[in-house]
Design a protein around this motif. Structure first.
Motif, PDB file in Angstrom:
ATOM      1  N   GLU A   1       3.303  -3.496   3.998  1.00 58.84           N
ATOM      2  CA  GLU A   1       2.731  -2.728   2.698  1.00 58.84           C
ATOM      3  C   GLU A   1       2.240  -1.585   3.087  1.00 58.84           C
ATOM      4  N   CYS A   2       1.124  -1.283   4.005  1.00 60.39           N
ATOM      5  CA  CYS A   2       0.777   0.085   4.234  1.00 60.39           C
ATOM      6  C   CYS A   2       1.049   0.912   5.244  1.00 60.39           C
TER       7      CYS A   2
ATOM      8  N   CYS B   1       1.854  -3.113   9.230  1.00 60.41           N
ATOM      9  CA  CYS B   1       1.893  -3.709   8.192  1.00 60.41           C
ATOM     10  C   CYS B   1       2.958  -3.535   7.126  1.00 60.41           C
TER      11      CYS B   1
ATOM     12  N   CYS C   1      -4.503  -7.520   8.174  1.00 58.04           N
ATOM     13  CA  CYS C   1      -4.515  -6.100   7.518  1.00 58.04           C
ATOM     14  C   CYS C   1      -5.768  -6.379   6.526  1.00 58.04           C
TER      15      CYS C   1
ATOM     16  N   SER D   1      -6.957  -4.309   4.630  1.00 64.30           N
ATOM     17  CA  SER D   1      -6.991  -3.253   3.208  1.00 64.30           C
ATOM     18  C   SER D   1      -5.880  -4.018   2.463  1.00 64.30           C
ATOM     19  N   CYS D   2      -4.684  -4.730   2.930  1.00 63.07           N
ATOM     20  CA  CYS D   2      -3.737  -5.192   2.197  1.00 63.07           C
ATOM     21  C   CYS D   2      -4.076  -6.734   1.893  1.00 63.07           C
TER      22      CYS D   2
HETATM   23 ZN    ZN Z   1      -1.833  -3.082   5.139  1.00 55.16          ZN
END
Ligand code: ZN
Length: 324
Positions: free
Chosen positions: A49-50, A47, A85, A87-88
């Motif tokens: 982002e994370c 991902c 994802c 969480s994002c």
């Molecule tokens: Zn993520």
């Protein structure tokens, strides 16, 4: 899959091939072991982002026509691998164009969205190994063709998830391939969903009337179709089999089975299963996505393989199939 190699993995039948996503672009397959009508592509990505790892899947890769580039008998494919994802709140996507020509697989291009291609993390290796051992059902016949000269019986299901999971449970009960016992698990005409399944069955009923021959079939619906099932009329209404649980995925909410299938820890899986209530598809898919695996029909089938004992409801289904 060798470690430390970024790659796109093509799974076809019992064989697989890694096309490196950088560097070497050609991969030999001189015996054409990978040429198969049912092909899956896996791409490992992080991902953006994370930086969590995800296994993105397209388990129904299609051949494409590319007229301007086409030469000789070169065959082109386009895979669209998805994941999410949680969480994002990002949908992750890797698109891969590749082709086969003269015993070689060629990566033409790939493009990622919200993620980057990555090395294979520990654990996911096990899953890919299992996926490639899956016996892909012989390319499912069209209902129209099957009904014209019906062999054995047909079990109509709502979609590909249902098809692979139900086949897995029936195979475990019978200790044999359902098709070898004359049990054909078919998806409805023109897509999925309960309405289509019932329409397919009605179609078979009409064929029966036309050819004056008895055709054995059963329609399997999830528990959440109960109120719909009550509205179904005609001969089809006597051929319905309702799985009592809300959704097919309700039978796969087994932390131990999921942990084994994904080489994860049971306690971690259990925690994730407790996050989303609902007890069905949403609960399972959230947990799988959080573990970095796209909830494809094949992944669900592998979980069904790891459920310690086949749920009683499927033994009842098998009895119903045997007596239709
Ligand atoms: Zn993520």
């Amino acid at each position: 899959m060798p470690k430390n190699e970024k790659g796109i993995c093509i799974v076809s039948g019992f064989d697989y091939l890694i096309i490196p996503s950088n560097g070497q672009m050609h991969s030999p397959d001189p015996d054409e072991l990978l040429s198969s009508p049912s092909m899956s592509v896996f791409a490992v990505a992080v991902c953006s982002e994370c930086k969590s790892h995800y296994l993105l899947v397209d388990d129904d890769v299609q051949e494409v026509e590319v007229d301007e580039r086409q030469m000789g008998n070169e065959v082109y494919y386009a895979a669209d691998c998805w994941g999410r994802c949680e969480s994002c709140k990002l949908d992750l996507n890797v698109k891969v164009d590749f082709s086969t020509y003269a015993g070689e697989w060629v990566l033409i291009d790939h493009d990622s969205d919200n993620c980057e291609m990555a090395e294979l993390p520990q654990g996911l290796e096990t899953l890919i190994e299992e996926v490639r051992k899956i016996r892909v059902p012989a390319e499912v016949e069209e209902i129209e063709d099957w009904a014209e000269s019906p062999e054995g019986c047909a079990v109509f299901v709502e979609g590909k998830d249902d098809q692979l999971v139900i086949m897995e449970f029936l195979r475990r009960i019978a200790k044999a391939e359902p098709t070898s016992l004359g049990i054909n698990v078919l998806r409805g005409i023109d897509g999925g969903g309960k309405e289509w399944v019932v329409r397919s069955a009605a179609f078979v009923d009409n064929v029966m009337k036309r050819v004056g021959k008895e055709i054995r079939y059963l329609v399997v619906l999830d528990g959440d179709a109960l109120s719909y099932a009550k509205t179904v009329q005609g001969p089809v209404s006597k051929r319905l089999f309702l799985l009592p649980k809300k959704e097919l995925e309700s039978y796969l909410l087994d932390a131990k089975a999921i942990a084994q299938a994904l080489a994860s820890e049971e306690a971690k899986v259990q925690k994730l299963l407790n996050v989303k209530k609902g007890g069905g598809k949403e609960t399972l898919e959230f947990a799988l996505q959080s573990l970095g695996v796209h909830p494809s029909p094949q992944v669900k089938q592998i979980i069904a393989r790891h459920v310690v004992s086949v749920p009683r409801d499927f033994e009842r289904l098998m009895e119903a199939i045997r007596t239709i």
